[in-house]
Scaffold this motif. Sequence first.
Motif, PDB file in Angstrom:
ATOM      1  N   ARG A 155       0.857  -1.193   0.000  1.00 20.22           N
ATOM      2  CA  ARG A 155       0.000   0.000   0.000  1.00 20.22           C
ATOM      3  C   ARG A 155       0.889   1.237   0.000  1.00 20.22           C
ATOM      4  NH1 ARG A 155      -2.726  -3.335   3.643  1.00 20.22           N
ATOM      5  NH2 ARG A 155      -4.770  -4.043   2.887  1.00 20.22           N
ATOM      6  N   THR A 156       0.765   2.032  -1.052  1.00 19.56           N
ATOM      7  CA  THR A 156       1.509   3.285  -1.134  1.00 19.56           C
ATOM      8  C   THR A 156       0.524   4.400  -1.480  1.00 19.56           C
ATOM      9  OG1 THR A 156       1.953   3.302  -3.516  1.00 19.56           O
ATOM     10  CG2 THR A 156       3.398   1.947  -2.169  1.00 19.56           C
ATOM     11  N   SER A 157       1.045   5.601  -1.577  1.00 15.88           N
ATOM     12  CA  SER A 157       0.195   6.741  -1.942  1.00 15.88           C
ATOM     13  C   SER A 157      -0.374   6.541  -3.335  1.00 15.88           C
ATOM     14  CB  SER A 157       1.011   8.034  -1.877  1.00 15.88           C
ATOM     15  OG  SER A 157       2.163   7.923  -2.699  1.00 15.88           O
ATOM     16  N   GLU A 158       0.288   5.730  -4.124  1.00 17.88           N
ATOM     17  CA  GLU A 158      -0.181   5.478  -5.492  1.00 17.88           C
ATOM     18  C   GLU A 158      -1.357   4.511  -5.530  1.00 17.88           C
ATOM     19  OE1 GLU A 158       3.458   5.805  -8.515  1.00 17.88           O
ATOM     20  OE2 GLU A 158       3.701   4.157  -7.091  1.00 17.88           O
ATOM     21  N   GLY A 159      -1.480   3.684  -4.482  1.00 17.68           N
ATOM     22  CA  GLY A 159      -2.567   2.718  -4.465  1.00 17.68           C
ATOM     23  C   GLY A 159      -2.132   1.367  -3.928  1.00 17.68           C
ATOM     24  N   GLU A 160      -3.042   0.413  -4.021  1.00 22.19           N
ATOM     25  CA  GLU A 160      -2.771  -0.931  -3.493  1.00 22.19           C
ATOM     26  C   GLU A 160      -2.508  -1.914  -4.630  1.00 22.19           C
ATOM     27  OE1 GLU A 160      -5.441  -2.426  -0.444  1.00 22.19           O
ATOM     28  OE2 GLU A 160      -5.415  -4.418  -1.341  1.00 22.19           O
ATOM     29  N   THR A 161      -1.519  -2.760  -4.400  1.00 24.08           N
ATOM     30  CA  THR A 161      -1.265  -3.870  -5.325  1.00 24.08           C
ATOM     31  C   THR A 161      -1.160  -5.143  -4.504  1.00 24.08           C
ATOM     32  OG1 THR A 161       1.087  -3.326  -5.215  1.00 24.08           O
ATOM     33  CG2 THR A 161      -0.092  -2.597  -7.171  1.00 24.08           C
ATOM     34  N   SER A 162      -1.616  -6.251  -5.070  1.00 24.72           N
ATOM     35  CA  SER A 162      -1.491  -7.528  -4.366  1.00 24.72           C
ATOM     36  C   SER A 162      -1.306  -8.656  -5.370  1.00 24.72           C
ATOM     37  CB  SER A 162      -2.727  -7.787  -3.495  1.00 24.72           C
ATOM     38  OG  SER A 162      -3.851  -8.034  -4.306  1.00 24.72           O
ATOM     39  N   GLY A 163      -0.798  -9.766  -4.863  1.00 28.19           N
ATOM     40  CA  GLY A 163      -0.578 -10.913  -5.729  1.00 28.19           C
ATOM     41  C   GLY A 163      -0.335 -12.178  -4.924  1.00 28.19           C
ATOM     42  N   VAL A 164      -0.649 -13.321  -5.521  1.00 23.16           N
ATOM     43  CA  VAL A 164      -0.429 -14.609  -4.873  1.00 23.16           C
ATOM     44  C   VAL A 164       1.017 -15.050  -5.088  1.00 23.16           C
ATOM     45  CG1 VAL A 164      -1.248 -16.972  -4.654  1.00 23.16           C
ATOM     46  CG2 VAL A 164      -2.802 -15.198  -5.486  1.00 23.16           C
ATOM     47  N   ILE A 165       1.678 -15.405  -4.001  1.00 29.55           N
ATOM     48  CA  ILE A 165       3.064 -15.866  -4.088  1.00 29.55           C
ATOM     49  C   ILE A 165       3.099 -17.248  -4.740  1.00 29.55           C
ATOM     50  CG2 ILE A 165       5.107 -16.516  -2.772  1.00 29.55           C
ATOM     51  CD1 ILE A 165       4.228 -14.467  -0.660  1.00 29.55           C
ATOM     52  N   VAL A 166       3.851 -17.374  -5.814  1.00 36.35           N
ATOM     53  CA  VAL A 166       3.911 -18.652  -6.522  1.00 36.35           C
ATOM     54  C   VAL A 166       5.320 -19.241  -6.579  1.00 36.35           C
ATOM     55  CG1 VAL A 166       1.888 -18.142  -7.953  1.00 36.35           C
ATOM     56  CG2 VAL A 166       4.161 -17.516  -8.758  1.00 36.35           C
ATOM     57  N   GLU A 167       6.315 -18.465  -6.177  1.00 38.09           N
ATOM     58  CA  GLU A 167       7.685 -18.986  -6.227  1.00 38.09           C
ATOM     59  C   GLU A 167       8.529 -18.320  -5.156  1.00 38.09           C
ATOM     60  OE1 GLU A 167       9.431 -18.704 -10.090  1.00 38.09           O
ATOM     61  OE2 GLU A 167      11.295 -19.631  -9.480  1.00 38.09           O
ATOM     62  N   THR A 168       9.195 -19.129  -4.350  1.00 36.64           N
ATOM     63  CA  THR A 168      10.070 -18.602  -3.298  1.00 36.64           C
ATOM     64  C   THR A 168      11.391 -19.350  -3.308  1.00 36.64           C
ATOM     65  OG1 THR A 168       9.265 -20.156  -1.619  1.00 36.64           O
ATOM     66  CG2 THR A 168       8.098 -18.050  -1.811  1.00 36.64           C
ATOM     67  N   GLU A 169      12.353 -18.831  -2.572  1.00 31.32           N
ATOM     68  CA  GLU A 169      13.646 -19.496  -2.472  1.00 31.32           C
ATOM     69  C   GLU A 169      14.176 -19.335  -1.061  1.00 31.32           C
ATOM     70  OE1 GLU A 169      15.993 -19.496  -6.069  1.00 31.32           O
ATOM     71  OE2 GLU A 169      17.709 -18.856  -4.904  1.00 31.32           O
ATOM     72  N   ALA A 170      14.538 -20.446  -0.430  1.00 34.97           N
ATOM     73  CA  ALA A 170      15.030 -20.413   0.942  1.00 34.97           C
ATOM     74  C   ALA A 170      16.535 -20.187   0.980  1.00 34.97           C
ATOM     75  CB  ALA A 170      14.690 -21.727   1.638  1.00 34.97           C
ATOM     76  N   TYR A 171      16.976 -19.299   1.886  1.00 37.62           N
ATOM     77  CA  TYR A 171      18.403 -19.097   2.093  1.00 37.62           C
ATOM     78  C   TYR A 171      18.745 -19.480   3.520  1.00 37.62           C
ATOM     79  CZ  TYR A 171      19.009 -17.334  -2.482  1.00 37.62           C
ATOM     80  OH  TYR A 171      19.062 -17.263  -3.836  1.00 37.62           O
ATOM     81  N   THR A 172      19.312 -20.676   3.645  1.00 38.89           N
ATOM     82  CA  THR A 172      19.603 -21.244   4.956  1.00 38.89           C
ATOM     83  C   THR A 172      21.053 -20.986   5.359  1.00 38.89           C
ATOM     84  OG1 THR A 172      20.014 -23.331   3.819  1.00 38.89           O
ATOM     85  CG2 THR A 172      17.839 -23.027   4.760  1.00 38.89           C
ATOM     86  N   LEU A 173      21.373 -21.292   6.613  1.00 36.90           N
ATOM     87  CA  LEU A 173      22.697 -20.980   7.171  1.00 36.90           C
ATOM     88  C   LEU A 173      23.851 -21.605   6.411  1.00 36.90           C
ATOM     89  CD1 LEU A 173      22.645 -21.025  11.071  1.00 36.90           C
ATOM     90  CD2 LEU A 173      22.883 -19.093   9.492  1.00 36.90           C
ATOM     91  N   ASN A 174      23.659 -22.852   5.956  1.00 34.61           N
ATOM     92  CA  ASN A 174      24.774 -23.575   5.339  1.00 34.61           C
ATOM     93  C   ASN A 174      24.901 -23.313   3.847  1.00 34.61           C
ATOM     94  OD1 ASN A 174      22.456 -24.803   4.567  1.00 34.61           O
ATOM     95  ND2 ASN A 174      22.899 -26.780   5.503  1.00 34.61           N
TER      96      ASN A 174
END
Length: 193
Positions: A30-49
Motif C-alpha cells: 500500500r503506497t500513496s499510489e494505491g494498493e497492489t497484491s498478488g499470490v506468491i507462486v515462487e520462493t527461495e530459501a536461504y539457509t545458514l549452510n
Amino acid sequence: MKGRILPREFYLQRTLLVAEQLIGKVLVSRTSEGETSGVIVETEAYTLNDPANHSYRGKTQRNATMFGDAGHAYVYAVHASLCLNIVTEPVGVPCAVLIRAVEPLDGLELMRLRRGVGDPRALASGPGRLCQAFGITREWDGVDVTSPEGSPLTLIDAGLARGPVVRTPRIGIRVAVDLPYRFLVEGCPFVSR
DNA sequence: AAAACGATCTACT
DNA sequence: GTAGATCGTTTTG
C-alpha cells in the motif's frame, strides 16, 4: 484484499518450511499510489549452510537486517533490480526467504504503469519485476511485515487453495549442495524457467 | 581507489 | 535457448 496477517511466529519456523508455506499466501503493498497484491507462486530459501546466503561470510552493512527479528523485509539491490526477502528464524540466525514471483491479483493497472509493460505474465514473474510492480524501494529494507498499521508491506493468508508444491534444486554456480531449494506451484503460468 | 562479482532483465534467434 | 547491459556492494591492494 482481506485476510489474516501472518504473525511473527510464522516466520520463526525453519526457513525451508516458511518458503514452502509462503506459496499461496498474498503479498500486499500500500503506497500513496494505491494498493497492489498478488499470490506468491515462487520462493527461495536461504539457509545458514548455503554459500549463496548473503550472511554466509558474516555481517555487513547490506545484510544487517537478516541478523534481526523475523518477519521483517530484507530488500537489497542486484544489478539494476531490487530483491525482496522476508527474514526468518530467531534473532542472530541470519536466514531469509526470497520472494521470486507472484501472480497479480489487485492493482494490475498500477503494476502496468510502474513496469511499463502490459502483458500480465511479465508484471511480477521475477524477483526484480515484482519489486518494481509493487513499488518496493530500498527504503523498505527492515520494515515489519507483521504490523497491521503503518507498514506499506504485509503478507496475508487469504484462505486461497494452494496447488501442489514442487521443490527443485537451484541452478547456479554453487551447485555442490542440495540447498537451497526453489518452490514452484505446478501449472502456474508465471513461474520462471 | 580499483576491481570483481553477482539471489537479474530484456531483447533477440 | 543465449548475450549483453548494468550498477551497488564487497573485497582487495
